[in-house]
Design a protein around this motif. Structure first.
Motif, short mmCIF file in Angstrom:
data_model
loop_
_atom_site.label_atom_id
_atom_site.label_comp_id
_atom_site.label_asym_id
_atom_site.label_seq_id
_atom_site.Cartn_x
_atom_site.Cartn_y
_atom_site.Cartn_z
N THR A 547 -39.03 37.91 -4.10
CA THR A 547 -38.91 36.46 -4.04
C THR A 547 -40.30 35.86 -4.23
N ASN A 567 -40.21 29.81 1.23
CA ASN A 567 -39.61 30.82 0.36
C ASN A 567 -38.96 30.08 -0.80
N GLY A 569 -37.97 31.33 -3.63
CA GLY A 569 -37.13 32.19 -4.46
C GLY A 569 -35.69 32.20 -4.00
N ALA A 605 -34.16 32.36 1.88
CA ALA A 605 -34.33 31.65 0.61
C ALA A 605 -34.27 30.16 0.84
#
Length: 815
Positions: A547, A567, A569, A605
Motif C-alpha cells: 500500500t 494509508n 492505498g 486503507a
C-alpha cells in the motif's frame, strides 16, 4: 552493602571462589551458607542450554527451544512492543529450562558490513539498537530472571577479537558505541552486562576503569553484575578492581588464588572484593527466587506462532517492479534454490539454537495458495559450480510464469569468530540468476542472510524479498508476504552500499595485528553516506509496502513532533515513520541527520492517524570533549519526518537553546570530519581528533611471544616447533576447506588461529594452567626442551594438588 552480614561469615577463599565459574555455565555455590549455583545460557534469539558436553562455539546440541528471528532481523520490524513480547517468550522458555541469566541481547554497532557477528546485532544506529534491546530486556526480566546485554564495548570485528585494541575518540565512543548500552541499561534496567574480549584505547574492556567504573557504574548508575565473555579475562585482579565480578568459565580455582594473593599482598583491598561479592549475591538470590514456585512448560505451538509473527513484521520488501508481488493465484511458479529446501534461518556459533520445529518452504506450499510447478536446487550451497543443476533449473523456469529464486549466504560464511571476506553472494548463485534471466524475466529473489550484501545483479530481478535470518517459522512467514496474506512492513536497520569500497571503514577494517583505528569517527552507516553524498543501493530505514502512505501537517513543539499519517492505498498495512534531526550550525562537526525517534503505525486503507514522536534527552545532545559531558549546541535544528533516511516527507525548523559550552574543536585542523568525507582520514588528522599519538598497529616481530600474542603470530616465532605448528594449522585449514569440511575449517580459525595464548588456559577449565602455559611459551620462543620439562613438571604439580584437594573438599561438604 545489602549482604554484609552474610559476607562477614565467608572466608576469604569462599569470597574469591564466587568470582569465577563452577564449570562452563554455572556459578560457584557455597553450600554451608545456602548460596546456590545459578545457570547462564546463550540466548539472543533462543535458549541454548546444552544438555551434554558444554562449549562456547555451538558444536554440541542444546535442549530444543524456539528459534526466533535473529537480532538483525527483528531490528527491521522497528517494533519495540514486538521486541518486548519476544523477550517475554524468551523468559518463559528460560524458566522452563531453569536458566537464571540469558546471555543477550547483543547490541554492538554494525560498523562494517563484513563483521562476522552482524547477524546477532540490531543496527548501525545506536538509538534504534538501544530501544529494541531495552524492550527485549524488559520482556525477559519480567519473569524474575536476568538478561545480559553484550558485548561491552566496541566489539566490532571477529578477527583477533580476544586481543585487538580498538582506537576510538571519546566523542565517537559516547555517541555511537555506548549510546545503545546506555539506553539498554537505563531503560531496560538489565541486571547483567557482558564485557567484551577486545581492548579499548590500550586497556582490556573488563579492566578499563574509564569504561567500567567512570561510565558504567558512576555515570549510568549500573549496580548489577558484569560477567566476562567466555575466556575473556586477562588480568583477573585488574578486572576485579574495575568491577568485573564474574569470570567465566571456570579456571579450576587458578584465578581465585590470584585474588587471594593480591589481597594478602595489599595490591587489592578486600572491600573491593566484598562489593563484587555483594552484587553477585543479589543476582543469585533474585534470579533463583522465581524457581521457588512450580514452573510450567512453555507452549511450543504458541511460541512457534510468535516466531512466525516476528518474522512477518521483519521481512523487508526491497523491490517490486511491475507489481509482480503479491503473487497472483493463477500464476505458475517455479521454486528454485537450495535455500527453499534447506532454509538458512540463523547464524553460527554460540547463538545457535536447536529449534523445536523447522518450517520448510516446499512443505508449506500447499497451504500458501501458490501454484508450484516444481522445485530445482539450482546451485550447490557451498559454492561449487554445477552446469547440470543450472540447466535443470532453467528448464523448469521456462515453464513458469514467475520464478521464486531462493538465494543467500551459507552457514560457514556468517559465523562467530570469523569476519566475511567480501560482500558478495556466491558466484554460482549469481551465475544461476543470469541463466534464469535469459529464459524468464519474471524473477523474484528471496534473500536469506544476516548482513548487507552487494547486488550488482539486481537489475535482473523484478522482485526482491529479504527475509534476513528469520528463525524456525521464517519460511512460512515469507510465503505469506509473497502471496499478500501479510503486507510487508519491515524496514532496513542498516544501509546497503553499492559496493564494499564505498563503506566508511573500508580502509580501516579489520585490524589485522595490534589495533584497529576508527578513523571514520561518527560517520558510520547512513551518517556517512548522507553527509558525504555517497549513493547507496538501499538507504537506512527503507522498505516497500503493498500500500502507500502520505505524511502531512507537521507540528513541532518543545515536547516533540506531531504529524498526520494516512494509508492512501487499498490494503491495510503498517508504516514505520522515522524522526531525524539535523543541526544547522557548522561550529561542531556532525552527521547531516541522525535518527532520534520512530513509530510503527497500523492503518486500514484510507485511515488517517495523528502520530506523536516525543523528544527525549538524546534528541539534541552531543558529547563535548572539553567539558567531558553531554552538551546542547544552541542552534536551529531541522526536524525531519521520513519513510527512510533518504525519503524525508516533512521538514520544520526548530530553535533550541544551548548549554553554552566552549567549542571542542578547531575546524581548520579537522577538514575531513567537518566535510563528512571521513572514509580515508590521514593518521595526522585522526591524531588531532584523538588528542594523542596513535599507537603502532603492527606486531613487534623481534620480541618473544607472550600471553596476549596469538597462535597466528607463531609464524614469526623463534622456535622451529612453533613455526611448524603454524604452517600445519594453516595447511589443515586450507585442506579442510578444499574438501568441503568448511565448518571444521572455520573452527580452526575461531578456536585456534586467532586465540591468544592466555586463552589456552582461560578456556580449558584448568586442564592447562598458567604455569604450564609458561612452558608452552618457552617452546614457542625457542627453548623446546626446557619448556617441555616445565610443562610436564607443572602438570605433575597440578595433578598432585587435585588429588590432595578433592578429598578435603568432600570432607568439608560432609561436615
Amino acid at each position: 552493602m545489602k549482604y554484609r552480614e552474610l559476607i562477614n561469615k565467608m572466608t576469604l577463599e569462599e569470597k574469591a571462589s564466587l568470582m569465577s565459574g563452577k564449570d562452563f555455565w554455572q556459578t560457584m555455590d557455597i553450600e554451608r551458607l545456602g548460596i546456590n549455583s545459578i545457570f547462564l545460557a546463550d540466548g539472543p534469539h533462543g535458549i541454548r542450554k546444552q544438555a551434554a558436553a558444554a562449549d562456547h562455539l555451538g558444536l554440541n546440541e542444546s535442549i530444543p527451544a524456539t528459534c526466533y528471528p535473529t537480532a538483525a532481523t527483528i531490528a527491521n520490524s522497528w517494533n519495540v512492543e514486538l521486541g518486548e513480547t519476544i523477550g517475554d517468550y524468551l523468559g518463559k522458555e528460560a524458566l522452563a529450562q531453569k536458566v537464571n541469566v540469558l546471555l543477550g541481547p547483543g547490541i554492538n554497532m554494525k560498523r562494517n558490513p563484513l563483521a562476522g557477528r552482524n547477524f546477532e546485532y540490531f543496527s548501525e544506529d545506536p538509538y534504534l539498537a538501544g530501544k529494541l534491546a531495552a524492550s527485549m530486556i524488559r520482556g525477559i526480566q519480567s519473569h524474575g530472571i536476568s538478561a545480559c546485554v553484550k558485548h561491552f564495548a566496541v566489539n566490532n570485528q571477529e578477527e583477533r577479537r580476544m586481543s585487538i585494541d580498538t582506537i576510538v575518540d571519546e566523542r565517537t565512543l559516547r555517541e555511537i558505541y555506548l549510546t545503545a548500552f546506555e539506553i539498554a541499561i537505563k531503560e531496560g534496567k538489565t541486571k547483567t552486562v557482558m564485557s567484551a574480549y577486545n581492548m579499548l584505547n590500550g586497556a582490556y574492556t573488563n579492566e578499563n576503569i574509564h569504561l567500567m567504573r567512570e561510565i558504567l557504574r558512576d555515570e549510568w548508575g549500573f549496580d548489577g553484575v558484569v560477567v566476562t565473555d567466555w575466556g575473556g579475562s586477562n588480568d583477573r585482579v585488574a578486572g576485579l578492581i574495575a568491577g568485573n565480578e564474574l569470570e567465566m568459565p571456570t579456571t579450576a580455582g587458578e584465578t581465585n588464588e590470584e585474588i587471594i594473593a593480591a589481597i594478602k599482598s595489599g595490591n587489592l583491598k578486600e572491600e573491593v572484593l566484598d562489593e563484587c561479592v555483594d552484587r553477585l549475591l543479589e543476582l543469585i538470590f533474585t534470579t533463583e527466587e522465581v524457581y521457588k514456585q512450580p514452573q510450567r512448560e512453555f507452549d511450543v505451538e504458541e511460541h512457534h506462532k510468535l516466531a512466525q509473527k516476528a518474522a512477518e513484521e521483519s521481512i523487508v520488501l526491497l523491490k517490486n517492479d511491475d507489481h509482480i508481488l503479491p503473487l497472483q493465484k493463477d500464476k505458475k511458479v517455479a521454486i528454485i534454490g537450495d535455500f527453499a529446501h534447506n532454509p538458512r534461518y540463523q547464524g553460527a556459533g554460540s547463538s545457535i539454537v536447536n529449534p523445536t520445529r523447522l518450517d520448510n518452504t516446499l512443505d508449506s506450499l500447499n497451504d500458501s495458495g501458490i501454484t508450484s510447478i516444481g522445485y530445482e536446487p539450482g546451485f550447490d550451497r557451498y559454492g561449487k559450480n554445477s552446469r547440470k543443476k543450472i540447466n535443470k533449473a532453467c528448464a523448469l523456469a521456462k515453464e513458469a510464469d514467475v520464478v521464486l529464486l531462493y538465494m543467500g549466504l551459507d552457514e560457514v560464511t556468517e559465523a562467530e569468530g570469523l569476519d566475511r571476506q567480501n560482500m558478495k553472494i556466491p558466484q554460482n548463485q549469481v551465475d544461476l540468476l543470469s541463466a534464469l534471466h535469459e529464459v524468464n524475466e519474471n524473477i523474484v529473489v528471496v534473500l536469506s542472510c544476516g548482513a548487507a550484501v552487494e547486488m550488482p545483479w539486481i537489475d535482473k530481478v523484478k522482485g526482491l524479498v529479504h527475509g534476513y535470518l528469520a528463525g524456525q517459522a521464517g519460511t512460512k512467514a515469507i510465503l505469506r508476504v509473497l502471496t499478500g496474506a501479510v503486507n510487508p512492513s519491515g524496514k532496513l536497520a542498516e544501509t546497503y552500499p553499492l559496493r564494499y569500497e564505498d563503506t566508511p571503514s573500508y580502509h580501516n577494517f579489520p585490524g589485522k595485528e595490534v589495533s584497529v583505528e576508527y578513523r571514520e569517527s561518527l560517520y558510520i552507516g547512513y551518517r556517512y553516506y548522507d553527509t558525504a553524498n555517497v549513493d547507496v543501493l538501499f538507504p537506512f530505514g527503507f522498505g516497500l509496502s503493498y500500500t502507500s502512505f502520505e505524511y502531512t501537517n507537521i507540528h513541532v513543539t518543545t515536547e516533540g513532533v506531531t504529524f498526520n499519517l494516512t494509508n492512501s492505498g487499498e490494503m491495510a498495512g503498517m508504516e514505520v515513520a522515522q524522526l531525524y534531526v539535523g543541526c544547522q550550525s557548522t561550529d561542531i562537526f556532525r552527521p547531516k541527520k541522525e535518527l532520534k525517534g520512530f513509530a510503527k503505525v497500523f492503518l486500514n486503507a484510507g485511515e488517517t492517524k495523528t502520530v506523536l514522536i516525543p523528544f527525549d534527552d538524546k534528541t539534541f545532545r552531543y558529547f563535548n570533549v572539553k567539558t567531558n559531558k553531554w552538551e546542547i549546541e544552541e542552534a536551529e535544528y531541522e526536524i525531519m519526518i521520513g519513510a527512510s533516511s533518504e525519503d524525508i516527507r516533512l521538514v520544520e525548523s526548530h530553535f533550541v537553546a544551548g548549554t553554552g559550552a566552549p567549542l571542542p574543536y578547531e575546524k581548520v585542523k579537522l577538514p575531513s570530519y567537518y566535510s563528512g568525507k571521513a572514509n580515508n582520514v590521514s593518521v595526522e588528522e585522526f591524531e588531532e581528533l584523538l588528542g594523542y599519538k596513535v599507537p603502532d598497529s603492527k606486531w613487534n616481530r623481534t620480541r618473544p611471544l607472550g600471553y596476549n600474542d596469538t597462535i597466528a603470530q607463531c609464524q614469526y616465532a623463534k622456535g622451529a616447533f612453533a613455526r611448524f605448528s603454524f604452517h600445519a594449522i594453516t595447511f589443515a585449514h586450507r585442506f579442510l576447506w578444499k574438501i568441503g569440511k568448511r565448518s571444521t575449517a572455520n573452527l580452526i580459525m575461531m578456536s585456534v588461529y586467532h586465540m591468544p595464548f592466555r586463552g589456552v588456559a582461560r578456556m580449558t577449565g584448568g586442564i592447562i594452567n598458567m604455569p604450564m602455559l609458561d612452558g608452552i611459551l618457552m617452546i614457542v620462543n625457542g627453548r623446546f626442551f626446557k619448556g617441555l620439562r616445565h610443562v610436564l613438571r607443572e602438570r605433575k604439580k597440578m595433578i598432585k594438588k587435585i588429588k590432595v584437594e578433592q578429598p578435603l573438599a568432600r570432607m568439608e561438604k560432609e561436615m
